[in-house]
Design an enzyme around this catalytic site. Structure first.
Site, PDB file in Angstrom:
ATOM      1  N   THR A  32       0.419  -1.550  -0.935  1.00 32.09           N
ATOM      2  CA  THR A  32      -0.039   0.156   0.316  1.00 32.09           C
ATOM      3  C   THR A  32       0.813   1.101   0.054  1.00 32.09           C
ATOM      4  O   THR A  32       0.506   2.578  -0.437  1.00 32.09           O
ATOM      5  CB  THR A  32      -1.207  -0.249   1.369  1.00 32.09           C
ATOM      6  OG1 THR A  32      -0.244  -0.602   2.334  1.00 32.09           O
ATOM      7  CG2 THR A  32      -1.847  -1.127   1.275  1.00 32.09           C
ATOM      8  N   ASP A  33       2.243   1.208   0.243  1.00 33.69           N
ATOM      9  CA  ASP A  33       3.016   2.386   0.668  1.00 33.69           C
ATOM     10  C   ASP A  33       3.161   3.159  -0.537  1.00 33.69           C
ATOM     11  O   ASP A  33       2.807   4.232  -0.194  1.00 33.69           O
ATOM     12  CB  ASP A  33       3.749   2.238   1.501  1.00 33.69           C
ATOM     13  CG  ASP A  33       4.812   1.330   0.772  1.00 33.69           C
ATOM     14  OD1 ASP A  33       4.783   0.363  -0.136  1.00 33.69           O
ATOM     15  OD2 ASP A  33       6.715   1.086   1.485  1.00 33.69           O
ATOM     16  N   LEU A 120      12.647  -8.438   6.461  1.00 35.66           N
ATOM     17  CA  LEU A 120      12.976  -7.785   7.284  1.00 35.66           C
ATOM     18  C   LEU A 120      13.898  -6.739   7.361  1.00 35.66           C
ATOM     19  O   LEU A 120      13.603  -5.820   8.368  1.00 35.66           O
ATOM     20  CB  LEU A 120      13.211  -9.033   8.493  1.00 35.66           C
ATOM     21  CG  LEU A 120      12.837 -10.167   9.425  1.00 35.66           C
ATOM     22  CD1 LEU A 120      13.422 -10.830  10.025  1.00 35.66           C
ATOM     23  CD2 LEU A 120      11.455  -9.886   9.508  1.00 35.66           C
ATOM     24  N   SER A 121      13.642  -6.605   6.496  1.00 33.04           N
ATOM     25  CA  SER A 121      14.397  -4.833   5.755  1.00 33.04           C
ATOM     26  C   SER A 121      15.717  -4.399   6.156  1.00 33.04           C
ATOM     27  O   SER A 121      16.366  -3.506   6.631  1.00 33.04           O
ATOM     28  CB  SER A 121      13.346  -4.202   5.817  1.00 33.04           C
ATOM     29  OG  SER A 121      12.095  -3.906   5.399  1.00 33.04           O
ATOM     30  N   SER A 123      18.365  -4.476   4.046  1.00 35.58           N
ATOM     31  CA  SER A 123      18.413  -3.690   3.227  1.00 35.58           C
ATOM     32  C   SER A 123      18.349  -1.848   3.879  1.00 35.58           C
ATOM     33  O   SER A 123      19.192  -0.904   3.828  1.00 35.58           O
ATOM     34  CB  SER A 123      18.576  -3.967   2.118  1.00 35.58           C
ATOM     35  OG  SER A 123      17.211  -3.367   1.869  1.00 35.58           O
ATOM     36  N   ASP A 167       9.837   0.626   4.664  1.00 27.77           N
ATOM     37  CA  ASP A 167      10.549   0.135   5.644  1.00 27.77           C
ATOM     38  C   ASP A 167      11.338   0.813   5.953  1.00 27.77           C
ATOM     39  O   ASP A 167      12.371   1.097   7.360  1.00 27.77           O
ATOM     40  CB  ASP A 167      10.975  -0.505   4.572  1.00 27.77           C
ATOM     41  CG  ASP A 167      10.736  -2.194   3.656  1.00 27.77           C
ATOM     42  OD1 ASP A 167       9.754  -1.719   3.933  1.00 27.77           O
ATOM     43  OD2 ASP A 167      11.126  -2.431   2.930  1.00 27.77           O
ATOM     44  N   TYR A 217       8.103  -6.880  -8.105  1.00 26.28           N
ATOM     45  CA  TYR A 217       7.637  -6.031  -7.547  1.00 26.28           C
ATOM     46  C   TYR A 217       7.775  -4.157  -8.486  1.00 26.28           C
ATOM     47  O   TYR A 217       6.268  -4.007  -8.197  1.00 26.28           O
ATOM     48  CB  TYR A 217       8.784  -5.637  -6.329  1.00 26.28           C
ATOM     49  CG  TYR A 217       8.568  -4.613  -5.376  1.00 26.28           C
ATOM     50  CD1 TYR A 217       8.414  -4.562  -4.209  1.00 26.28           C
ATOM     51  CD2 TYR A 217       8.728  -2.685  -5.819  1.00 26.28           C
ATOM     52  CE1 TYR A 217       7.528  -4.434  -3.750  1.00 26.28           C
ATOM     53  CE2 TYR A 217       8.314  -2.369  -4.885  1.00 26.28           C
ATOM     54  CZ  TYR A 217       7.596  -2.102  -3.286  1.00 26.28           C
ATOM     55  OH  TYR A 217       7.865  -1.246  -3.027  1.00 26.28           O
TER      56      TYR A 217
HETATM   57  C1  GLA Z   1       9.319  -4.125   1.291  1.00 23.05           C
HETATM   58  C2  GLA Z   1       8.957  -2.525   0.460  1.00 23.05           C
HETATM   59  C3  GLA Z   1       8.155  -1.638   0.506  1.00 23.05           C
HETATM   60  C4  GLA Z   1       7.095  -2.533   0.467  1.00 23.05           C
HETATM   61  C5  GLA Z   1       6.337  -3.639   0.399  1.00 23.05           C
HETATM   62  C6  GLA Z   1       5.261  -4.243   0.913  1.00 23.05           C
HETATM   63  O1  GLA Z   1       9.227  -3.977   2.062  1.00 23.05           O
HETATM   64  O2  GLA Z   1       9.980  -1.790  -0.155  1.00 23.05           O
HETATM   65  O3  GLA Z   1       8.000  -0.461   0.447  1.00 23.05           O
HETATM   66  O4  GLA Z   1       6.297  -2.240  -0.504  1.00 23.05           O
HETATM   67  O5  GLA Z   1       7.839  -4.137   0.349  1.00 23.05           O
HETATM   68  O6  GLA Z   1       4.284  -3.959   1.588  1.00 23.05           O
END
Ligand code: GLA
Length: 383
Positions: A32-33, A120-121, A123, A167, A217
């Site tokens: 959604t972001d 888990l982000s 990066s 993230d 993506y």
């Molecule tokens: C990744 C992207 C985020 C977001 C998610 C899905 O983590 O980095 O910006 O779009 O996917 O919600």
């Protein structure tokens, strides 16, 4: 952390500035972001650490403690390199340079305990730690939201993923015992207390590393934009899926079955986030858990970013007693599921999910019992 500081001091004969930035989970609001919608992430107690100090010349020397790799360049030659970890650091560096901040050469060593490729982000945490550290070191005076945007831009330009802001925002702005309700259009946000009295959040890692993730993506992002273009021909005020009601999706996209599915998911997910916040505040954990499962089905069937391993983990979990909700989390095509479990059932559920998974896929999934944490911060050097 101690060994990172020791490594830095041995390599560069000086004491570093030490900064850490957390990974994140996302309770609800997936994909959604970048559609100017709502997200509900929280920073977690797993961190990327960077140790950094100025140099007298314009060289940039990067050390990855965990990989035992070193890469060198100069400020006037910053560009993407083959070592992917460097690109988050160099991409952020380029943002400072493009925006005319007075950067000099620097030495930087990095170490992280955020599992890579688990959704888990890791990066984003590295990019945010770097942005925060360079901002401090060179006294640039950049505010945190702009640092988040620098880190996001690094991902766009040096890693080729057209990600949203969730993230990086979660990593920089996280707050212990809270989730962040972020409006990705206005960038207004609110900290919502997370008091799970009888429940716990547990991650189960499918171990699938999302190889196709960045191209798929970017493709999803394009499909949403295409959907908006078509809808806005009928409704001129529509600028993003944020502005769209479910009936408008049906009305305008009935002849575009793929775009209809993608946009339907996003529009419904935005509605779920708003409801989910209400559930959390009023302690309606069951209702919240149901929304997690609806989100998973949307990501699986409409947005098509799940995979059989993630579906298996979710289906198994929700078939067991003690499970209030489960879903895939993050961009998709692999990584972790997020599970909302009654605390007293955690061991039993995890045991059963893990053994079913290893029977089917031949490997035992890693499990992380995460706690929420504060966002990016300077860490005092260990004595
Ligand atoms: C990744 C992207 C985020 C977001 C998610 C899905 O983590 O980095 O910006 O779009 O996917 O919600």
């Amino acid at each position: 952390m101690q060994s990172l500081v020791r490594l830095f001091s041995q390599a560069f004969h000086t004491e570093p500035l030490l900064v850490r930035s957390p990974g994140r989970i996302n309770l609800l609001g997936e994909h959604t972001d970048y559609n100017e919608g709502f997200v509900l992430p929280a920073a977690i107690d797993k961190f990327a650490y960077v140790a950094v100090q100025k140099r007298a010349d314009n060289r940039v020397v990067l050390l990855a403690a965990d990989l035992n790799e070193q890469v060198e360049t100069t400020l006037d030659a910053v560009k993407p390199v083959k070592q992917s970890w460097c690109n988050y650091i160099l991409g952020v560096t380029q943002q400072f340079l493009l925006n005319k901040y007075p950067l000099g050469g620097y030495n930087l060593a990095v170490s992280s305990n955020i599992p890579v490729g688990a959704g888990l982000s890791s990066s984003a945490a590295l990019a945010c730690a770097t942005a925060y550290a360079l901002n401090e070191l060179f006294e640039c005076g950049v505010d945190k939201l702009t640092l988040a945007k620098f880190a996001q831009a690094a991902e766009h330009t040096f890693a080729g993923v057209q990600c949203g802001i969730m993230d990086q925002f979660a990593s920089l702005f996280g707050r212990k015992n809270h989730v962040i309700l972020l409006d990705c259009r206005s960038m207004e946000y609110e900290y919502v207390p997370l008091h799970l009295k009888a429940h716990e959040l547990v991650l189960v890692d499918s171990g699938v590393k999302h190889a196709l993730a960045s191209s798929a993506y970017n493709q999803r992002r394009k499909e949403c934009e295409e959907g908006v273009r078509i809808i806005s021909r009928h409704y001129a005020s529509v600028k993003s899926l944020r502005d769209v009601a479910p009936e408008q999706v049906d009305e305008c996209l009935s002849g575009h079955s793929l775009l209809h599915k993608r946009c339907k998911y996003v529009v419904e997910e935005n509605q779920r986030v708003t409801g989910a916040c209400h559930d959390l505040v009023h302690d309606h954990i069951d209702a919240f858990g149901k929304k997690m499962v609806q989100t998973h089905r949307g990501l699986q069937v409409l947005y098509e970013v799940s995979c059989s391993e993630l579906d298996f983990l979710v289906d198994k979990a929700i078939s067991l007693p003690g499970v209030s909700g489960a879903r895939m989390m993050g961009g998709g095509f692999g990584g972790c599921t997020l599970n909302l479990l009654f605390s007293e059932y955690v061991d039993q559920v995890i045991g059963m999910v893990a053994s079913a998974y290893s029977e089917k896929y031949g490997r035992v999934p890693a499990v992380y019992r995460v706690k929420t944490a504060d966002g990016t911060t300077i860490v005092p050097l260990p004595a």
